[in-house]
Design an enzyme around this catalytic site. Sequence first.
Site: not given
Length: 334
Positions: A140-141, A137
């Site tokens: 997300c990261d 992701c």
Amino acid sequence: MSHHPTHTKVLIVGSGPAGYTASVYASRAMLEPMLIQGIEPGGQLTTTTEVENWPGDTEVQGPDLMVRMEAHARAMGTNIVHDIVTSLDLTRRPFTATCDSGAVVTADAIILATGARAKWLGLPSEEKFKGFGVSACATCDGFFYRGQEIVVVGGGNTAVEEALFLTNFASKVTLVHRRGELRAEKILQNRLLKNPKIETLWHHAVEEVVGTTDPLGVEAVRVKHVETGEITEIPAKGLFIAIGHAPASELVKDQLELHHGGYVKVEPGTTRTAIPGVFAAGDLTDHVYRQAVTSAGMGCMAALDAERFLAEQGETDASTELPLGYGAPEAAAE
Ligand code: NAP
């Protein structure tokens, strides 16, 4: 802890575009649906950024779109429950859903809209560094890789979108794809090829993630040319896996027929599964289109299919309640 079961006419399992659209339609059909959101409320779109193919919005952020869909479903009267269905019994009606909280829900009809989740390569080194340099992701990261070099693997829309998004942080992104051609939309391919921070490495497969153990961290990605077998090591602090999605069909895998690698089979052109009263919509059943808008469309179909099923059910129940010997002959002949 034992719970008194709650009953609902229509239970919708899943909170992506299919689930929320089904709930808008089922609510407007006065079916008072309940929707159980699952482990990731809003689904896959909550892990994306710009969505440019949702009709009516030239550009909308995926998470914003899902917040609006939830609010829409709520405003129409859907009972939205933040819980996870852990088991489903589809062997008899009403169907029974048991939730992570211990809550038990019975339902006359069920709309399955559990979607799909990211696939992994299945390498031991990938497993080892998951959460420590290996991710599925980018939104997300990605932030953790400011000024670093990153590798993205895959050749579909997800891989290209993630590679483009990661250029906001990374000094360089290498897209590793196993063929010489991408499946992503042409508009995304053009952006990718024009981006000076992205290099595409064709005909390569990831062999191993190389890194340190103490502390856990990725240093490089070892790739292999699929034809020549030549091994190359690409220095990288992060590896993003974007090799597609698999349907989340675990809940029903022993009760419904699956095909094409785990997708719930429905009667073509409908959302009806082999069990009367159980409907499936969106990425759980669609192995072909897999778009937000097609999922929403199938959610609508599922609500309409469920409404028709319940109406027919109502007629059948009424006729079976007739005292013996007084059944309408036309109905009995059907
Ligand atoms: P996808 O379209 O199925 O593409 C998966 C990619 O990963 C393919 O290029 C495939 O290679 C590669 N791949 C699969 N298994 C692999 C393996 N074991 N090792 C190396 N490479 C592997 O998946 P997706 O990109 O996640 O997209 C899923 C669906 O969501 C699609 O329908 C897509 O259109 C949709 N989506 C749409 C948008 C958008 O509209 N903006 C954004 C994201 C996703 P091959 O090409 O060789 O098969």
